[in-house]
Write a protein that holds these residues in place. Structure first.
Motif, PDB file in Angstrom:
ATOM      1  N   TYR A 179       0.824  -1.202   0.000  1.00 20.56           N
ATOM      2  CA  TYR A 179       0.000   0.000   0.000  1.00 20.56           C
ATOM      3  C   TYR A 179       0.863   1.260   0.000  1.00 20.56           C
ATOM      4  CZ  TYR A 179      -3.525   3.429   1.238  1.00 20.56           C
ATOM      5  OH  TYR A 179      -4.349   4.522   1.233  1.00 20.56           O
TER       6      TYR A 179
ATOM      7  N   VAL B 249       3.992   1.640  -1.130  1.00 24.09           N
ATOM      8  CA  VAL B 249       4.733   1.840  -2.375  1.00 24.09           C
ATOM      9  C   VAL B 249       3.833   1.895  -3.606  1.00 24.09           C
ATOM     10  CG1 VAL B 249       6.825   0.788  -1.454  1.00 24.09           C
ATOM     11  CG2 VAL B 249       5.223  -0.611  -2.737  1.00 24.09           C
ATOM     12  N   SER B 250       2.575   1.519  -3.456  1.00 22.38           N
ATOM     13  CA  SER B 250       1.655   1.498  -4.591  1.00 22.38           C
ATOM     14  C   SER B 250       1.268   2.912  -5.021  1.00 22.38           C
ATOM     15  CB  SER B 250       0.393   0.726  -4.207  1.00 22.38           C
ATOM     16  OG  SER B 250      -0.589   0.877  -5.193  1.00 22.38           O
ATOM     17  N   PRO B 251       1.165   3.136  -6.334  1.00 18.35           N
ATOM     18  CA  PRO B 251       0.696   4.448  -6.789  1.00 18.35           C
ATOM     19  C   PRO B 251      -0.820   4.617  -6.616  1.00 18.35           C
ATOM     20  CG  PRO B 251       1.172   3.041  -8.659  1.00 18.35           C
ATOM     21  CD  PRO B 251       1.581   2.278  -7.425  1.00 18.35           C
ATOM     22  N   VAL B 252      -1.530   3.532  -6.347  1.00 19.67           N
ATOM     23  CA  VAL B 252      -2.979   3.582  -6.145  1.00 19.67           C
ATOM     24  C   VAL B 252      -3.250   3.687  -4.647  1.00 19.67           C
ATOM     25  CG1 VAL B 252      -5.159   2.374  -6.493  1.00 19.67           C
ATOM     26  CG2 VAL B 252      -3.335   2.174  -8.201  1.00 19.67           C
ATOM     27  N   ASP B 253      -3.997   4.714  -4.252  1.00 20.00           N
ATOM     28  CA  ASP B 253      -4.313   4.949  -2.846  1.00 20.00           C
ATOM     29  C   ASP B 253      -5.821   4.999  -2.642  1.00 20.00           C
ATOM     30  OD1 ASP B 253      -1.758   5.112  -1.855  1.00 20.00           O
ATOM     31  OD2 ASP B 253      -1.634   7.283  -1.975  1.00 20.00           O
TER      32      ASP B 253
ATOM     33  N   PRO C  56      -6.386   9.591  -2.837  1.00 18.87           N
ATOM     34  CA  PRO C  56      -5.316  10.039  -3.726  1.00 18.87           C
ATOM     35  C   PRO C  56      -4.739  11.392  -3.322  1.00 18.87           C
ATOM     36  CG  PRO C  56      -7.412   9.865  -4.908  1.00 18.87           C
ATOM     37  CD  PRO C  56      -7.662   9.487  -3.500  1.00 18.87           C
ATOM     38  N   GLU C  57      -3.408  11.504  -3.432  1.00 21.06           N
ATOM     39  CA  GLU C  57      -2.727  12.743  -3.088  1.00 21.06           C
ATOM     40  C   GLU C  57      -3.109  13.881  -4.029  1.00 21.06           C
ATOM     41  OE1 GLU C  57      -1.087   9.818  -3.113  1.00 21.06           O
ATOM     42  OE2 GLU C  57      -0.290   9.636  -1.088  1.00 21.06           O
ATOM     43  N   ALA C  58      -3.413  13.561  -5.284  1.00 21.15           N
ATOM     44  CA  ALA C  58      -3.737  14.599  -6.269  1.00 21.15           C
ATOM     45  C   ALA C  58      -5.023  15.347  -5.905  1.00 21.15           C
ATOM     46  CB  ALA C  58      -3.864  13.976  -7.651  1.00 21.15           C
TER      47      ALA C  58
ATOM     48  N   ASP D 246      -1.163   7.438   4.012  1.00 22.52           N
ATOM     49  CA  ASP D 246       0.082   6.685   3.810  1.00 22.52           C
ATOM     50  C   ASP D 246       0.936   6.700   5.077  1.00 22.52           C
ATOM     51  OD1 ASP D 246      -0.566   6.074   1.222  1.00 22.52           O
ATOM     52  OD2 ASP D 246       0.735   7.583   0.313  1.00 22.52           O
TER      53      ASP D 246
END
Length: 122
Positions: free
Chosen positions: A61, A63-67, A70-72, A82
Motif C-alpha cells: 500500500y 509503495v503502490s501508486p494507487v491509494d 489520492p494525493e492529487a 500513507d
C-alpha cells in the motif's frame, strides 16, 4: 480518534525501546531479517501468517501508486493515510522484533551446548 490511537502506539513503542534491559533500536532492526525468515519457516510462531500478510499488504500500500485517498485530490489527507499505514507498520515491526529478540535470547539460554549430546569414545 484514529490519529490519537496511532500516536499512542508510536509513543508506546518509543517507551518500549527506551526501557532498561529492552532490546535497543539497532538490535531490533538487525533482528528483522531473522524474525521474518523464522516466521516464514515456522520457527518463530508468535508472528502468525495473518499478521505477516498484513505487514506485506501495508508495504504494498505504501509503495503502490494507487491509494484509497489520492494525493492529487486531497494532498493533506492523501499523505496522512500513507503515513498512518507507515506508522502502524513501523510500530508493529519494532514491537514484534523486540519480542523476537527476547524469544531468541530465551531459546539460546535453553539450547544445549554444541557437542554436549555426543558421547565420548574411548
Amino acid at each position: 480518534m484514529v490519529k490519537a490511537r496511532r500516536a499512542a502506539q508510536a509513543y508506546k513503542a518509543y517507551q518500549d525501546i527506551s526501557r532498561p534491559g529492552s532490546p535497543g533500536l539497532g538490535a531490533r532492526i538487525r533482528a528483522l531479517p531473522r524474525m521474518l525468515a523464522g516466521a516464514m519457516r515456522g520457527d518463530y510462531r508468535e508472528l502468525g501468517k495473518g499478521k505477516l500478510a498484513l505487514m506485506g499488504a501495508a508495504i504494498l500500500y505504501i509503495v503502490s501508486p494507487v491509494d484509497v485517498v489520492p494525493e492529487a485530490l486531497f494532498l493533506a489527507l492523501g499523505v496522512v493515510d500513507d503515513f498512518g499505514v507507515f506508522l502502524w507498520l513501523a510500530t508493529s515491526l519494532l514491537g514484534e522484533s523486540g519480542r523476537y529478540v527476547d524469544w531468541e535470547r530465551r531459546n539460546l539460554a535453553l539450547a544445549p551446548e554444541p557437542g554436549a549430546d555426543r558421547r565420548r569414545r574411548i
